[in-house]
Design an enzyme around this catalytic site. Structure first.
Site, PDB file in Angstrom:
ATOM      1  N   GLU A 137       0.857  -1.176   0.000  1.00  0.00           N
ATOM      2  CA  GLU A 137       0.000   0.000   0.000  1.00  0.00           C
ATOM      3  C   GLU A 137       0.899   1.234   0.000  1.00  0.00           C
ATOM      4  O   GLU A 137       1.880   1.251   0.738  1.00  0.00           O
ATOM      5  CB  GLU A 137      -0.903   0.024   1.239  1.00  0.00           C
ATOM      6  CG  GLU A 137      -1.928   1.145   1.160  1.00  0.00           C
ATOM      7  CD  GLU A 137      -2.930   1.143   2.326  1.00  0.00           C
ATOM      8  OE1 GLU A 137      -2.741   0.390   3.290  1.00  0.00           O
ATOM      9  OE2 GLU A 137      -3.891   1.907   2.233  1.00  0.00           O
ATOM     10  N   GLY A 168       2.744   2.591  10.897  1.00  0.00           N
ATOM     11  CA  GLY A 168       2.540   1.777  12.092  1.00  0.00           C
ATOM     12  C   GLY A 168       2.450   0.299  11.771  1.00  0.00           C
ATOM     13  O   GLY A 168       3.116  -0.524  12.399  1.00  0.00           O
ATOM     14  N   ALA A 169       1.615  -0.044  10.793  1.00  0.00           N
ATOM     15  CA  ALA A 169       1.404  -1.445  10.453  1.00  0.00           C
ATOM     16  C   ALA A 169       0.591  -1.532   9.174  1.00  0.00           C
ATOM     17  O   ALA A 169       0.098  -0.519   8.682  1.00  0.00           O
ATOM     18  CB  ALA A 169       0.656  -2.153  11.583  1.00  0.00           C
ATOM     19  N   MET A 170       0.452  -2.758   8.661  1.00  0.00           N
ATOM     20  CA  MET A 170      -0.239  -2.940   7.389  1.00  0.00           C
ATOM     21  C   MET A 170      -1.103  -4.190   7.412  1.00  0.00           C
ATOM     22  O   MET A 170      -0.644  -5.264   7.805  1.00  0.00           O
ATOM     23  CB  MET A 170       0.808  -3.009   6.266  1.00  0.00           C
ATOM     24  CG  MET A 170       0.211  -3.185   4.897  1.00  0.00           C
ATOM     25  SD  MET A 170      -0.843  -1.773   4.442  1.00  0.00           S
ATOM     26  CE  MET A 170      -2.071  -2.623   3.473  1.00  0.00           C
ATOM     27  N   GLU A 171      -2.333  -4.029   6.928  1.00  0.00           N
ATOM     28  CA  GLU A 171      -3.369  -5.053   7.073  1.00  0.00           C
ATOM     29  C   GLU A 171      -3.387  -6.113   5.972  1.00  0.00           C
ATOM     30  O   GLU A 171      -4.442  -6.692   5.685  1.00  0.00           O
ATOM     31  CB  GLU A 171      -4.740  -4.361   7.110  1.00  0.00           C
ATOM     32  CG  GLU A 171      -5.194  -3.712   5.776  1.00  0.00           C
ATOM     33  CD  GLU A 171      -4.896  -2.225   5.646  1.00  0.00           C
ATOM     34  OE1 GLU A 171      -3.968  -1.733   6.321  1.00  0.00           O
ATOM     35  OE2 GLU A 171      -5.581  -1.547   4.856  1.00  0.00           O
ATOM     36  N   HIS A 200      -6.763  -2.342  15.090  1.00  0.00           N
ATOM     37  CA  HIS A 200      -7.006  -1.618  13.837  1.00  0.00           C
ATOM     38  C   HIS A 200      -6.728  -2.516  12.625  1.00  0.00           C
ATOM     39  O   HIS A 200      -7.573  -2.652  11.736  1.00  0.00           O
ATOM     40  CB  HIS A 200      -6.119  -0.368  13.805  1.00  0.00           C
ATOM     41  CG  HIS A 200      -6.254   0.458  12.568  1.00  0.00           C
ATOM     42  ND1 HIS A 200      -7.071   1.566  12.499  1.00  0.00           N
ATOM     43  CD2 HIS A 200      -5.679   0.342  11.349  1.00  0.00           C
ATOM     44  CE1 HIS A 200      -6.994   2.092  11.291  1.00  0.00           C
ATOM     45  NE2 HIS A 200      -6.147   1.362  10.568  1.00  0.00           N
ATOM     46  N   GLU A 201      -5.573  -3.129  12.609  1.00  0.00           N
ATOM     47  CA  GLU A 201      -5.225  -3.961  11.453  1.00  0.00           C
ATOM     48  C   GLU A 201      -6.147  -5.166  11.362  1.00  0.00           C
ATOM     49  O   GLU A 201      -6.562  -5.564  10.283  1.00  0.00           O
ATOM     50  CB  GLU A 201      -3.755  -4.413  11.522  1.00  0.00           C
ATOM     51  CG  GLU A 201      -2.736  -3.291  11.678  1.00  0.00           C
ATOM     52  CD  GLU A 201      -2.890  -2.149  10.699  1.00  0.00           C
ATOM     53  OE1 GLU A 201      -3.323  -2.376   9.554  1.00  0.00           O
ATOM     54  OE2 GLU A 201      -2.585  -0.995  11.086  1.00  0.00           O
TER      55      GLU A 201
HETATM   56  N1  0A1 Z   1      -3.220   0.862   5.843  1.00  0.00           N
HETATM   57  C1  0A1 Z   1      -2.322   0.959   6.957  1.00  0.00           C
HETATM   58  C2  0A1 Z   1      -1.392   2.091   6.935  1.00  0.00           C
HETATM   59  C3  0A1 Z   1      -0.341   2.113   5.901  1.00  0.00           C
HETATM   60  C4  0A1 Z   1      -0.463   2.961   4.848  1.00  0.00           C
HETATM   61  C5  0A1 Z   1       0.527   3.100   3.920  1.00  0.00           C
HETATM   62  C6  0A1 Z   1       1.669   2.356   4.093  1.00  0.00           C
HETATM   63  O1  0A1 Z   1       2.681   2.527   3.210  1.00  0.00           O
HETATM   64  C7  0A1 Z   1       2.648   3.637   2.420  1.00  0.00           C
HETATM   65  C8  0A1 Z   1       1.819   1.494   5.150  1.00  0.00           C
HETATM   66  C9  0A1 Z   1       0.795   1.361   6.057  1.00  0.00           C
HETATM   67  C10 0A1 Z   1      -3.136   1.202   8.194  1.00  0.00           C
HETATM   68  O2  0A1 Z   1      -4.097   1.958   8.153  1.00  0.00           O
HETATM   69  O3  0A1 Z   1      -2.801   0.682   9.232  1.00  0.00           O
HETATM   70 ZN    ZN Z   2      -5.816   1.526   8.619  1.00  0.00          ZN
END
Ligand code: 0A1
Ligand code: ZN
Length: 891
Positions: free
Chosen positions: A131, A272-275, A308-309
């Site tokens: 993402e 923070g993290a990624m889902e 959240h994730e």
């Molecule tokens: N979707 C994730 C946050 C996230 C967004 C972008 C990233 O790389 C550009 C990485 C993580 C969340 O909302 O936790």
């Molecule tokens: Zn998120």
């Protein structure tokens, strides 16, 4: 405008994809030098567009960057380079058939990828972040969220270096080590997903394991993978995951849908993290926690981010975004869900206050500055710049308002309908609102403006009591300042929760003119017009209104409450949030008056009544300590600055320090008693009560240490502080003491900092704390120390956490030193932005944002910041990320 300048992408130009991808077969050959990726795509022209013709859907333009294209084959036939064209960001096939198999081979060098987007290396392991648009750095693809495909992923790598190899879904095959020392695994994800949810991890990892049995009786394996040596810091994350799974079943009826759920913690991560589906990748900061190394804030952060994730599995993954303008569809909703989860796990008012403080500290400034955008932006240059507090936190406030307007049951009906309609689809914010409205018949027509209009609405409210008629009239006027591209705003639909307090402090029954009977003592008014009146009847005595209870809308509210009214609300309001708010409003008013006094050369004096009100809170045994700590915290320098037309950096800093000393001097004995009563090393627990006791104890310590500057009076405080630093077991207490010492010139400061580093030098997350505490010290020499720390062996410019701790800590957490009138802080930040620009544009862009509010300062500081922004924009080779923020800041 420079024709080479990066171009904006607009929501109005959205067009569905001409081709769809049904299945993706990926084979990764991970190497030390080159990684080879074979991709096999089953594609067809999009039937939703023109009736399928034998010649397909016209040109196929696949996204791709930063890799070497090795070969392309269509339906098994290798294509000659003349049959396709490769640009810097794309691969184009001029006219593919209606239905075909496309095979692409690419080569990458993950070890050289410092952007931490795409496939990269962290501590010797392989890891991905896709993402928003990282997948296009792995293979050529339709890298957009409305193209959803089923993935099968095969990974081959050296068995000794990469014993663990993970991807989304279920493990379907695994080989033994081959003669060449390599091994292979295959993963299959049964759910169609957009490319941004793809993930791969490979390396030396250990894991802890547990299970969750769903409401319907399925057993899900839960695994948390970390680098060896960190297994002892995963229990809290695992417990948080299990609670999240249960909560989502109970509150929304949502069960997890695969047989295994994995979390991997990595030390190098931009966010923070990624889902990613079934394989969440986390920044270690939001996984690793034990009492000795993590503060209470860290523990709560782990719990919230794990939740959240996990919640994204339904709000984001099963139902995803049609395009990136809809980002708040998943983020606003998922933040709302994690906030509610944390409220249910701990104290609701304490959580609400913390969330509103955060919104005001970060989102309100964004919404009134050059980067202001609606929660559904109309355009962007670089989507990574739009993972903002507006899309996330204001987005959550918008969802919360829908919850308020529909009620908990109505909201649940809306969510059910949303999933019923859209499971497996990529949809829009409009689809979400439509589901909410259709499920409940609540008209959300005007409410939709929250999605399209930027800026923080302002409510000016006045009240008039008519004793003879026994009525109370509230007049509400709403307005919203212009934001970039939006000079004029239409009125918002604002849910205004309120109550009226009678002179005894009790809530009055609320009956509006025309109503047959009162409807409760706290209710929500629908503010829809630019100006609107609300007439309450049967109001015998002049009430004190308690407005915007629970912060029912993300607005700025003004009401001419007198000092006595605010003190009365502080003591009596049945709404805990507004009890806190009344104290903050009062403190803000008094402190801004003092800033004006100081500017006019008048002596400073803090109102004894205010100090007495503080003393009452401190001594009230019935109050929740966590709430008391929030109520006794003065508004931050940043918040006070926002209330001024021109931010008086030094005035605010001095006045806040003065007030802290005045309060500490007057309440010294009570503060010492509080610290004593709550001190000692009670057995560690991470429940709301224990966290609350620690926060009140450390608040008391902070005030007492404000006395340190005044010499003798402070000796006892210093003893308490040094004692706490050396004897405390919990990191919360250690850090609180170290933070106080770091602001002093005491000899104990150096001793403590050195000891802390020696103890924790092998724990990167604890070393981050050591960097940020020094970066945030209010001592005059901090900038020079920060510069020196850039050269410290533990500092790594390529590691985002280190940058956020040291550079971010200084520029974002130390207003008085960053904004030093000499301009050295500005020059320092701009230099760092330019260094980071070449390494990691996302991190650079987060740093350059610290300049965005330059117009709020005095002419001298404005000129200095502007010059740095201009220097940045004029630098050749600027990333889109940094260019967008810097150039928009200058507009
Ligand atoms: N979707 C994730 C946050 C996230 C967004 C972008 C990233 O790389 C550009 C990485 C993580 C969340 O909302 O936790
Ligand atoms: Zn998120």
């Amino acid at each position: 405008m420079d024709k080479n300048a990066p171009q904006a992408i607009h929501l109005k130009d959205y067009a569905p994809p001409p081709y769809l991808i049904d299945t993706v077969d990926l084979a990764f050959d991970l190497g030390e030098d080159v990684t080879r990726v074979q991709s096999k795509l089953a594609m067809r022209s999009n039937p939703a567009l023109a009736p399928a013709s034998a010649t397909g859907g016209g040109p196929l333009v696949l996204d791709g960057q930063d890799m070497r294209l090795v070969s392309v084959a269509l339906d098994g036939r290798a294509l000659d380079p003349s049959e396709y064209s490769v640009g810097p960001d794309s691969l184009t096939l001029p006219n593919p058939p209606a239905d075909f198999i496309l095979e692409i081979v690419t080569e990458l060098r993950p070890q050289e990828n410092t952007s931490l987007s795409g496939l990269y290396r962290t501590s010797g392991n392989f890891c991905t972040q896709c993402e928003a648009e990282g997948f296009r750095k792995i293979t050529y693809f339709l890298d957009r969220p409305d193209v959803m495909a089923r993935y099968r992923t095969t990974i081959t790598a050296d068995a000794m270096r990469y014993p663990v190899m993970l991807s989304n879904g279920n493990l379907v095959a695994a080989s033994k080590m081959e003669a060449d020392g390599r091994h292979t695994v295959s993963w299959e994800d049964p759910f169609a997903k957009p490319s941004y949810l793809f993930a791969l991890v490979a390396g030396v990892l250990v894991h802890i394991e547990d299970t969750h049995v769903t409401k319907s009786g399925r057993t899900v394996a839960l695994r948390i993978y970390v680098e060896p040596g960190n297994q002892d810091k995963c229990d809290h994350a695992m417990a948080s995951l299990k609670k999240s799974m249960t909560w989502d079943e109970e509150v929304y009826g949502l069960e997890y849908d695969l047989d295994i759920f994995m979390i991997v913690a990595v030390g190098d991560f931009n966010m923070g993290a990624m889902e990613n589906k079934g394989l969440n990748v986390f920044n270690t900061k939001y996984v690793l926690a034990k009492p000795e190394t993590a503060t209470d804030t860290d523990f709560l952060g782990v719990e919230a981010v794990v939740a959240h994730e996990y919640f994204h599995n339904w709000t984001g993954n099963r139902v995803t975004c049609r395009d990136w303008f809809q980002l708040s569809l998943k983020e606003g909703l998922t933040v709302f869900r994690d906030q509610e989860f944390s409220s249910d796990m701990h104290s609701r008012p304490v959580k609400r206050i913390a969330d509103v403080q955060r919104l005001r500290a970060a989102q309100f400034p964004e919404d009134s500055g050059p980067m202001a955008h609606p929660i559904r932006p109309d355009s962007y240059i670089e989507i990574n710049n739009f993972y903002t507090t507006t899309v996330y936190e204001k987005g959550a406030e918008v969802v919360r308002m829908i919850h308020t307007l529909l009620g908990a049951d109505g909201f649940r009906k809306g969510m059910d309908l949303y999933f019923q309609r859209h499971d497996g689809q990529a949809v829009t914010c409009d689809d979400f609102v439509a589901a909410m409205a259709d499920a409940t018949s609540v008209d959300l027509g005007q409410f939709r403006r929250w999605y399209s209009q930027a800026g923080t609405p302002e409510l000016d409210v006045t009240g008039a009591h008519d004793a003879a008629a026994r009525t109370y009239r509230l007049t509400v006027r709403q307005s919203c300042p212009p934001t970039p591209g939006q000079p004029v705003k239409q009125p918002f639909h604002i849910p205004l929760a309120l109550g009226l307090l009678d002179p005894s402090g009790a809530d009055m029954p609320l009956r509006l003119a025309g109503e047959a009977a009162p409807a409760g003592t706290s209710r929500v008014l629908d503010v829809m017009e630019a100006e609107q009146v609300f007439d309450f009847v049967d109001v015998a005595e002049a009430p004190v209104p308690s407005l915007l209870r629970g912060f029912s809308a993300p607005v700025k509210l003004r009401f001419p409450h007198g000092v006595d009214d605010l003190t009365f609300l502080m003591a009596n309001d049945s709404d805990a949030f507004n009890r806190w708010e009344a104290g903050q409003t009062l403190a803000t008013r008094l402190m801004l008056d003092l800033v004006a006094d100081r500017a006019a050369g008048r002596p400073l004096e803090l109102s004894p009544g205010f100090i007495a009100a503080f003393g009452k809170i401190l001594k009230d045994p019935t109050l929740d300590p966590a709430f008391a700590a929030q109520a006794l915290t003065l508004p931050s320098e940043g918040y006070l600055g926002q209330q001024m037309p021109v931010i008086d950096v030094d005035g605010i800093h001095e006045v806040r320090a003065f007030c802290r000393r005045a309060i500490a001097t007057a309440l010294r004995d009570d503060l010492i008693a509080t610290h004593r009563a709550l001190g000692g090393n009670e057995p560690f627990a991470i429940d709301a009560a224990a966290i609350g006791r620690r926060s009140l104890k450390n608040l008391a310590l902070g005030y007492l240490m404000a006395l340190e500057e005044s010499g003798r009076e402070g000796t006892e405080a210093v003893e308490l502080c040094v004692g706490q630093f050396h004897n405390a077991h919990a990191m919360t207490d250690v850090i609180a003491a170290l933070g106080c010492l770091a602001d002093t010139d005491l000899p104990q400061r150096e001793v403590a900092l050195r000891r802390f580093y020696d103890l924790w030098k092998d724990e990167p997350l604890v070393v981050d704390k050591w960097f940020s505490i020094q970066a945030m010290s209010e001592r005059p020499g901090t900038l020079e120390e920060v510069k020196a720390l850039l050269g410290h062996p533990a500092f790594e410019i390529r590691n985002p956490n280190k940058v956020y701790a040291l550079i971010g800590g200084f520029a974002g957490g130390n207003p008085v030193r960053f904004h030093d009138i000499g301009g050295g802080g500005y020059r320092f930040l701009a230099d760092q932005v330019l260094t980071l620009n070449a390494l990691n544009p996302q991190v650079a862009s987060r740093m350059v944002k610290m300049f965005a509010r330059w117009r709020k300062y005095d002419p001298r500081r404005q000129a200095l910041m502007r010059a740095e922004l201009e220097r940045i924009v004029q630098t050749p080779g600027l990333s889109r990320d940094v260019f967008e923020i810097a150039s928009k800041s200058l507009e």
